[in-house]
Design an enzyme around this catalytic site. Structure first.
Site, mmCIF file in Angstrom:
data_model
loop_
_atom_site.group_PDB
_atom_site.id
_atom_site.type_symbol
_atom_site.label_atom_id
_atom_site.label_comp_id
_atom_site.label_asym_id
_atom_site.label_seq_id
_atom_site.Cartn_x
_atom_site.Cartn_y
_atom_site.Cartn_z
ATOM 1 N N LYS A 292 -0.829 -1.321 -4.552
ATOM 2 C CA LYS A 292 -1.851 -0.271 -4.658
ATOM 3 C C LYS A 292 -1.092 1.049 -4.765
ATOM 4 O O LYS A 292 -0.572 1.570 -3.777
ATOM 5 C CB LYS A 292 -2.750 -0.305 -3.427
ATOM 6 C CG LYS A 292 -3.836 0.752 -3.362
ATOM 7 C CD LYS A 292 -4.618 0.544 -2.059
ATOM 8 C CE LYS A 292 -5.806 1.489 -1.910
ATOM 9 N NZ LYS A 292 -5.377 2.856 -1.538
ATOM 10 N N TYR B 239 0.863 -1.184 0.000
ATOM 11 C CA TYR B 239 0.000 0.000 0.000
ATOM 12 C C TYR B 239 0.896 1.229 0.000
ATOM 13 O O TYR B 239 1.418 1.637 1.035
ATOM 14 C CB TYR B 239 -0.893 -0.044 1.239
ATOM 15 C CG TYR B 239 -1.925 1.058 1.357
ATOM 16 C CD1 TYR B 239 -2.182 1.944 0.320
ATOM 17 C CD2 TYR B 239 -2.659 1.191 2.526
ATOM 18 C CE1 TYR B 239 -3.138 2.935 0.443
ATOM 19 C CE2 TYR B 239 -3.631 2.177 2.669
ATOM 20 C CZ TYR B 239 -3.848 3.049 1.625
ATOM 21 O OH TYR B 239 -4.795 4.033 1.757
#
Length: 300
Positions: A163, A135
């Protein structure tokens, strides 16, 4: 196909002032996403205020979500924590309950080095056995993943996806091409930043990690399906209908706006965790006006 693809919808986590999750409201949100047939649910992301919740409440939220989805779609869950040992335990909880993957950010009070982040992620992946999604969220963590660090992490067993943030829409295509060229085949490459995500999907990204999809999944699904079918014009047309909300997201933060949307849509009434304050009345009025202007197929 990549491990994770399509639309990953990130709902809020309704909770009271003591941080206890309102499971009835959460299940209502999750049922809405199930009805829309999103490709996956991103539970306890930044929009899900994971960092504000105890380990016990995170487990409760995940257990309720998995029961509500009943295996109809994968559930990705935030497992970030300030300490590596805490992140390991959270990831172990997620695996034991049946999550498909863990979303891990480089959260820290003290600025981290690349080597520290590498060890943190490698340890969580190795000791939990849960597939891990990198992330990259510099707007919150203030840590920037370099291409070299992403390449190192992608070679670690159990780290399966990333991500990415989106800043400039005209840079997404080249950024995605660079990652495709250097990351392993099958490594899922996705993007957040809703106002630029249509361009990311048109460029060929695997996944859109969407805040708005956690509350208005239908419109986001239409963008993703149009992009997947190669209809860039239709994806951009639908995206343009959402521009009033994108402007509000950028002005007030997507987190505050989606809490207001949940109330306006009569899905649930909850405030974000303190010290974050809900939108003032004038701003809520602007959110309501933007919602009224959406076409009917974009406001469900």
């Amino acid at each position: 196909m990549a491990f994770l693809s399509g639309l990953s919808a990130f709902p809020i986590t309704p909770a009271d002032r003591d941080g206890r999750v309102d499971t009835v409201a959460l299940r209502r949100l999750i049922a809405r996403l199930g009805d829309a047939q999103v490709d996956s649910i991103g539970l306890l992301g930044s929009t899900g205020t994971y960092i504000f919740l105890s380990r016990e409440e995170r487990r409760r939220a995940l257990a309720e979500t998995l029961e509500e989805t009943a295996g109809r779609m994968p559930v990705v869950v935030g497992v970030g924590a300030l300490r590596t040992d805490e992140a390991v335990r959270l990831a172990q909880d997620a695996k034991a309950l049946g999550a498909a993957a863990g979303l891990l950010a480089a959260a820290s009070y003290t600025p981290l080095t690349d080597d520290e982040v590498f060890e943190h992620f490698s340890t969580v992946a190795r000791e939990s056995g849960l597939p891990i999604i990198v992330y990259d969220n510099p707007g919150t963590t203030h840590f920037h993943f370099t291409p070299a660090l992403v390449n190192r992490l992608a070679k670690v067993g159990g780290i399966v996806a990333i991500k990415n943030p989106t800043n400039k829409s005209d840079a997404i295509k080249s950024h995605l091409a660079d990652q495709r060229r250097t990351l392993p085949e099958g490594f899922s490459i996705g993007y957040s930043g809703d106002w630029n995500a249509a361009e990311a999907m048109i460029a060929g990204a695997d996944t859109w990690y969407s805040v708005l999809a956690g509350i208005l999944p239908e419109a986001c699904m239409m963008i993703v399906r149009a992009a997947q079918q190669g209809d860039a014009a239709e994806a951009r047309r639908i995206d343009a209908t959402l521009s009033p909300l994108w402007s509000l997201f950028q002005e007030f933060s997507s987190l505050r706006v989606v809490y207001a949307l949940a109330e306006l849509l009569d899905i649930c009434r909850a405030d974000p965790p303190r010290p974050i304050l809900p939108l003032p009345a004038a701003a809520k009025d602007r959110v309501a006006a933007a919602l009224e202007c959406l076409p009917s197929d974009a406001s469900r």
